[in-house]
Design a protein around this motif. Structure first.
Motif, PDB file in Angstrom:
ATOM      1  N   LYS A  51       0.817  -1.221   0.000  1.00  0.00           N
ATOM      2  CA  LYS A  51       0.000   0.000   0.000  1.00  0.00           C
ATOM      3  C   LYS A  51       0.855   1.277   0.000  1.00  0.00           C
ATOM      4  O   LYS A  51       0.445   2.326   0.494  1.00  0.00           O
ATOM      5  CB  LYS A  51      -0.989  -0.011   1.157  1.00  0.00           C
ATOM      6  N   TYR A  52       2.077   1.151  -0.558  1.00  0.00           N
ATOM      7  CA  TYR A  52       2.949   2.309  -0.802  1.00  0.00           C
ATOM      8  C   TYR A  52       3.065   2.505  -2.317  1.00  0.00           C
ATOM      9  O   TYR A  52       3.039   1.536  -3.089  1.00  0.00           O
ATOM     10  CB  TYR A  52       4.355   2.073  -0.242  1.00  0.00           C
ATOM     11  N   GLU A  56       7.169   6.418  -3.004  1.00  0.00           N
ATOM     12  CA  GLU A  56       7.394   6.312  -1.559  1.00  0.00           C
ATOM     13  C   GLU A  56       8.415   5.224  -1.216  1.00  0.00           C
ATOM     14  O   GLU A  56       9.045   5.266  -0.157  1.00  0.00           O
ATOM     15  CB  GLU A  56       6.073   5.996  -0.845  1.00  0.00           C
ATOM     16  N   LEU A  57       8.589   4.241  -2.119  1.00  0.00           N
ATOM     17  CA  LEU A  57       9.462   3.098  -1.851  1.00  0.00           C
ATOM     18  C   LEU A  57      10.873   3.269  -2.392  1.00  0.00           C
ATOM     19  O   LEU A  57      11.851   2.894  -1.729  1.00  0.00           O
ATOM     20  CB  LEU A  57       8.849   1.813  -2.431  1.00  0.00           C
ATOM     21  N   ILE A  65       8.821  -1.244   5.718  1.00  0.00           N
ATOM     22  CA  ILE A  65       7.721  -2.201   5.899  1.00  0.00           C
ATOM     23  C   ILE A  65       7.987  -3.154   7.064  1.00  0.00           C
ATOM     24  O   ILE A  65       7.325  -4.194   7.197  1.00  0.00           O
ATOM     25  CB  ILE A  65       7.464  -3.000   4.602  1.00  0.00           C
ATOM     26  N   ASN A  66       8.918  -2.805   7.926  1.00  0.00           N
ATOM     27  CA  ASN A  66       9.230  -3.666   9.074  1.00  0.00           C
ATOM     28  C   ASN A  66       8.054  -3.686  10.055  1.00  0.00           C
ATOM     29  O   ASN A  66       7.576  -2.642  10.496  1.00  0.00           O
ATOM     30  CB  ASN A  66      10.487  -3.149   9.773  1.00  0.00           C
ATOM     31  N   SER A  67       7.604  -4.869  10.396  1.00  0.00           N
ATOM     32  CA  SER A  67       6.448  -5.019  11.290  1.00  0.00           C
ATOM     33  C   SER A  67       6.833  -5.012  12.760  1.00  0.00           C
ATOM     34  O   SER A  67       5.964  -4.891  13.632  1.00  0.00           O
ATOM     35  CB  SER A  67       5.731  -6.333  10.992  1.00  0.00           C
ATOM     36  N   GLY A  68       8.124  -5.179  13.049  1.00  0.00           N
ATOM     37  CA  GLY A  68       8.548  -5.306  14.443  1.00  0.00           C
ATOM     38  C   GLY A  68       8.344  -6.703  14.996  1.00  0.00           C
ATOM     39  O   GLY A  68       8.618  -6.958  16.173  1.00  0.00           O
ATOM     40  N   TYR A  69       7.852  -7.620  14.164  1.00  0.00           N
ATOM     41  CA  TYR A  69       7.563  -8.982  14.630  1.00  0.00           C
ATOM     42  C   TYR A  69       8.851  -9.784  14.831  1.00  0.00           C
ATOM     43  O   TYR A  69       8.960 -10.554  15.782  1.00  0.00           O
ATOM     44  CB  TYR A  69       6.655  -9.675  13.608  1.00  0.00           C
ATOM     45  N   HIS A  70       9.816  -9.597  13.924  1.00  0.00           N
ATOM     46  CA  HIS A  70      11.020 -10.416  13.956  1.00  0.00           C
ATOM     47  C   HIS A  70      12.106  -9.743  14.802  1.00  0.00           C
ATOM     48  O   HIS A  70      12.193  -8.520  14.880  1.00  0.00           O
ATOM     49  CB  HIS A  70      11.544 -10.637  12.530  1.00  0.00           C
ATOM     50  N   SER A  71      12.931 -10.577  15.395  1.00  0.00           N
ATOM     51  CA  SER A  71      13.991 -10.075  16.275  1.00  0.00           C
ATOM     52  C   SER A  71      15.153  -9.519  15.460  1.00  0.00           C
ATOM     53  O   SER A  71      15.321  -9.867  14.277  1.00  0.00           O
ATOM     54  CB  SER A  71      14.488 -11.208  17.167  1.00  0.00           C
ATOM     55  N   PRO A  72      16.023  -8.679  16.055  1.00  0.00           N
ATOM     56  CA  PRO A  72      17.225  -8.213  15.356  1.00  0.00           C
ATOM     57  C   PRO A  72      18.111  -9.374  14.898  1.00  0.00           C
ATOM     58  O   PRO A  72      18.742  -9.302  13.841  1.00  0.00           O
ATOM     59  CB  PRO A  72      17.930  -7.356  16.414  1.00  0.00           C
ATOM     60  N   LYS A  93       7.015 -11.393   8.199  1.00  0.00           N
ATOM     61  CA  LYS A  93       5.796 -10.631   8.464  1.00  0.00           C
ATOM     62  C   LYS A  93       6.106  -9.150   8.290  1.00  0.00           C
ATOM     63  O   LYS A  93       6.999  -8.614   8.953  1.00  0.00           O
ATOM     64  CB  LYS A  93       5.298 -10.900   9.885  1.00  0.00           C
ATOM     65  N   ASN A  94       5.382  -8.483   7.369  1.00  0.00           N
ATOM     66  CA  ASN A  94       5.594  -7.061   7.084  1.00  0.00           C
ATOM     67  C   ASN A  94       4.378  -6.237   7.482  1.00  0.00           C
ATOM     68  O   ASN A  94       3.284  -6.775   7.695  1.00  0.00           O
ATOM     69  CB  ASN A  94       5.896  -6.859   5.592  1.00  0.00           C
ATOM     70  N   LYS A  95       4.597  -4.919   7.517  1.00  0.00           N
ATOM     71  CA  LYS A  95       3.528  -3.994   7.873  1.00  0.00           C
ATOM     72  C   LYS A  95       3.252  -3.066   6.697  1.00  0.00           C
ATOM     73  O   LYS A  95       4.163  -2.407   6.185  1.00  0.00           O
ATOM     74  CB  LYS A  95       3.915  -3.179   9.103  1.00  0.00           C
ATOM     75  N   ALA A  96       1.982  -3.014   6.253  1.00  0.00           N
ATOM     76  CA  ALA A  96       1.603  -2.161   5.127  1.00  0.00           C
ATOM     77  C   ALA A  96       1.426  -0.720   5.591  1.00  0.00           C
ATOM     78  O   ALA A  96       1.411  -0.419   6.796  1.00  0.00           O
ATOM     79  CB  ALA A  96       0.313  -2.674   4.488  1.00  0.00           C
TER      80      ALA A  96
END
Length: 572
Positions: A51-52, A56-57, A65-72, A93-96
């Motif tokens: 949805k970008y 914008e990309l 698009i980092n969702s914060g779900y995955h660890s460093p 897992k990404n964030k739109a």
């Protein structure tokens, strides 16, 4: 080689590449980044799912698009792989742009220069959001309770197994097995909808009592198991148990109902020395033992009145084994003809004459001998056996009353206790009608004693009470003063008698006398007969007579006796 042939082959190759590019763009989400991870190309599908817009990309990296779900660590491993020129595959897992999340199955291919160093990366992704959602739904159904959304027994076992197999520290762990007191009565009287809502709110209150390292699960019904990790001493467990009891004590407001509830908590400790005995072969047995020990302690907490906690001890283990054996024997007691009925007289407190009798069940078992009703009746109620056994008592009592009347013994009534579970059973009214028909007993000679808890669900209870009154069956509120009857309801109930609970008669100090006098005055003003049970002394009898109590029963007059002894008593 012919110039036109070379051009033709080149065009064919370009056409193939175009076709591959087209197919790839139509089927996959594609992005190309430089060696630093800066995006320099995305296809339409990338823009659609994220949805970008391209603008914008382009020039950004994938952190957009980092969702914060995955660890460093997850991303460090990814970059380590592709920087070494190797292909990385995995699920991300990404964030739109609109805040929603999506999952992609990802392949990242590094393109290498003549020195084997990546100069760009091509990411090819496929949308697997629907699959992941289905997996999550399956996981939710498999590991979480659908009513409270708390973890279930399976997830608890998995968590316990992980902790017990991997613990090397000096901390103890504890299991708290919690069961709500009188929940079955609430469910039976107020209905399952209110019962379910109550369980949800109980679950939320319990969660608020725990630390981040603790784990709570619902086992089913009104049972919850709490696992406490990193315990240094027994006192820490006691603090948690007290916090739970305090948290459950304020009333719950559900719909138009105000519900008071408490809990019984059993506790088992997993000591430091026990950890050395656990391995992959024994861990399941250890978990089962821990939970069983906490369950045993919970039953003892319930047995001594509820609203308390108890730690497991060897003595408690013996008690629970006895209860389990009693339950097994009770299932066969009817067909083995082990039950009997005794009768306790109810007397006119003015002249001492016997007016009626109350039917009381007794159980003599071939293995355990004579068992107290205080011990076996709760088991009958918990197992649902109270319905057929209650039906048997009613029929036996009505048959006996009919026989007495036919023999010329003019008792005015026979009283039979009715469990809340039996009262709410869909066959109850039908059973009463059939028993009266089979025994040919006049309905006005039968009196049913119900507890205050039965009338919590006033609408449903009123319907049943009115049906009983239409049959001309008499009704008493038993153990009055120990429940939560609303006086505004009480005056509208189609009942005949109030029975003052014997605990008030036993404790006739100054305050006790005030309570008993209040109940007698209220009963008289509402046109009810007032019955006092548990009379054992001349002093108690004198007080009750002076207050104008109509009827009494207790060991002062007679213990419960056989039908033959009742006949002899009345004939003499």
């Amino acid at each position: 080689m012919d110039k036109f042939y070379i051009e033709g082959q080149l065009n064919k190759t370009l056409k193939k590449l175009k076709d591959i590019e087209f197919a790839l763009n139509e089927s996959s989400i594609v992005a190309i980044t430089d060696s630093r991870g800066i995006i320099n190309h995305v296809n339409d599908k990338f823009c659609t799912i994220s949805k970008y817009s391209r603008e914008e990309l382009i020039g950004k990296d994938h952190r957009i698009i980092n969702s914060g779900y995955h660890s460093p660590e997850f991303f460090r491993e990814l970059w380590s792989t592709i920087k070494n020129g190797e292909i990385w595959k995995g699920e991300i897992k990404n964030k739109a742009n609109d805040g929603t999340y999506y999952w992609v199955d990802t392949t990242i291919v590094p393109f290498l220069d003549d020195k084997s160093r990546p100069y760009q990366y091509v990411s090819i992704r496929n949308d697997i959001t629907d699959r992941k959602n289905i997996e999550q739904d399956i996981k939710q159904m498999a590991y979480y309770d659908p009513l409270t959304n708390l973890p279930n027994r399976y997830l608890l076992n998995r968590r316990l197994k992980e902790v017990l197999l991997n613990k090397n520290d000096k901390h103890q762990t504890a299991i708290l097995f919690l069961d709500l007191d009188r929940f079955k009565s609430i469910n039976d009287t107020l209905g399952h909808t209110i019962g379910d809502s109550l369980l949800k709110e109980v679950g939320q209150r319990l969660k608020s009592c725990l630390r981040e390292t603790d784990f709570i699960s619902r086992q089913g019904g009104d049972e919850f198991i709490i696992f406490l990790d990193f315990i240094n001493c027994k006192q820490e467990v006691i603090k948690v148990a007290n916090r739970i009891l305090d948290k459950l004590s304020p009333p719950f407001f559900i719909g138009n109902e105000k519900i008071l509830i408490s809990a019984s908590i059993g506790i088992s400790l997993h000591l430091i020395e026990d950890k050395q005995k656990i391995n992959k072969e024994t861990v399941n047995d250890s978990i089962e033992t821990l939970i069983k020990q906490a369950d045993i302690a919970m039953y003892y907490a319930k047995e001594i009145g509820g609203n308390n906690y108890q730690f497991n001890t060897p003595v408690l283990n013996e008690k629970i084994v006895r209860n389990l054996n009693l339950e097994k024997q009770l299932k066969q007691a009817l067909e083995k003809d082990e039950f009997s009925i005794v009768y306790q007289p109810l007397v006119n407190l003015t002249n001492g004459g016997i007016l009626r009798v109350e039917a009381l069940i007794r159980w003599e078992n071939s293995q355990f001998g004579m068992i107290s009703p205080m011990e076996f009746i709760p088991i009958l109620e918990e197992t649902g056996l109270i319905v057929p056994v209650g039906r048997w008592i009613l029929k036996g009592a009505c048959n006996q009353m009919k026989k007495w009347r036919d023999d010329g013994i003019q008792l005015s009534r026979i009283a039979v206790n009715v469990s809340p579970i039996q009262f709410k059973h869909h066959q109850f009214i039908k059973d009463i009608k059939q028993i009266l028909k089979d025994t040919q007993l006049e309905p006005e000679l039968l009196e049913l004693e119900i507890t205050e808890s039965v009338i919590w669900d006033i609408k449903e209870s009123m319907k049943i009470l009115k049906e009983l009154k239409s049959l001309d069956v008499k009704i008493s509120i038993d153990d009055f003063g120990t429940g939560y009857s609303s006086l505004s309801y009480l005056k509208h109930l189609p009942i005949d008698n109030l029975k003052i609970d014997k605990s008030f008669i036993n404790d006739l100090d100054k305050d006790g006398e005030v309570i008993v006098k209040t109940i007698i005055d209220m009963g008289r003003n509402l046109k009810f007969n007032v019955i006092a049970e548990g009379i054992e002394t001349e002093k108690q009898l004198s007080f009750l007579k002076n207050q104008g109590c109509h009827i009494g029963q207790g060991y002062f007059f007679s213990k419960p006796i056989s039908p033959q002894e009742i006949s002899e008593l009345l004939l003499n």
